[in-house]
Scaffold this active site. Structure first.
Site, mmCIF file in Angstrom:
data_model
loop_
_atom_site.group_PDB
_atom_site.id
_atom_site.type_symbol
_atom_site.label_atom_id
_atom_site.label_comp_id
_atom_site.label_asym_id
_atom_site.label_seq_id
_atom_site.Cartn_x
_atom_site.Cartn_y
_atom_site.Cartn_z
ATOM 1 N N ASP A 65 6.254 1.553 0.256
ATOM 2 C CA ASP A 65 6.455 0.819 -0.982
ATOM 3 C C ASP A 65 7.843 1.140 -1.513
ATOM 4 O OD1 ASP A 65 4.855 -0.935 -2.951
ATOM 5 O OD2 ASP A 65 5.943 0.465 -4.230
ATOM 6 N N GLN A 66 8.428 0.167 -2.189
ATOM 7 C CA GLN A 66 9.750 0.362 -2.769
ATOM 8 C C GLN A 66 9.734 -0.053 -4.227
ATOM 9 O OE1 GLN A 66 13.279 -2.224 -1.811
ATOM 10 N NE2 GLN A 66 13.990 -0.321 -0.881
#
Length: 188
Positions: A65-66
């Site tokens: 995830d970013q």
């Protein structure tokens, strides 16, 4: 196995030349109250890997995830044009830390590791016309912080500082390769 719906992560993982399948994780990505962008990215990466591992307990599962971190405030995927304009206006002339978290999980072997790549990005002092022209050209509505450095988005930036060149695109491959080797996956 890749636990992600991101086409960018899928494209990056093909660089390692290992066979993999993709399963969309069923994870609520809503930030918890008071959760920092770093904590959010780490929690979501692990939750995605665990959600897919629960469906495929023998598989080595990658979750990622970013979150764009603007002075402690999380900026996720804008989803639509007006929100992307707002995000890029907030980021102009600012330093943004892109928190790219990674988790590798295998239930059958009790393997669970997480890692985080922090990418320091300095945005130029963008004009409204530059923002609009960029958004019309790239339409990066599925990217954290509305910026795609692998395309025209590079023109938005003054500098990028990191130790894992694919981290800003969405999957830190140096860290991914390290965790996969630790999980027993042969890469070379």
């Amino acid at each position: 196995m890749l636990g992600s719906t991101s086409r960018y992560r899928r494209e990056l993982l093909t660089r390692l030349r290992i066979p993999f399948s993709v399963t969309a994780p069923d994870v609520d990505e809503t930030p918890a109250p008071g959760e920092s962008p770093r904590e959010l990215a780490l929690r979501l990466a692990l939750a995605k890997a665990k959600a897919v591992a629960a469906l495929h307990p023998e598989a080595v599962v990658i979750g990622s995830d970013q979150v764009a971190d603007l002075a402690g405030q999380p900026l996720g995927k804008p989803g639509e044009h007006d929100r992307a304009v707002q995000q890029l206006r907030q980021m102009r002339g600012q330093t943004v830390i892109f928190q790219t978290a990674l988790a590798v999980v295998c239930l059958a072997t009790n393997f669970e590791q997480v890692d985080l790549a922090e990418v320091k990005v300095v945005f130029r002092d963008l004009s409204d016309d530059e923002i609009e022209n960029y958004l019309q050209a790239e339409k990066p509505y599925d990217c954290a912080g509305s910026a795609k450095s692998e395309g025209l988005g590079i023109a938005l930036l003054e500098s990028i500082d990191n130790d894992d060149p694919t981290a800003l695109v969405g999957l830190p491959l140096i860290r991914t390769a390290r965790l996969l080797r630790q999980a027993g996956v042969k890469l070379l």
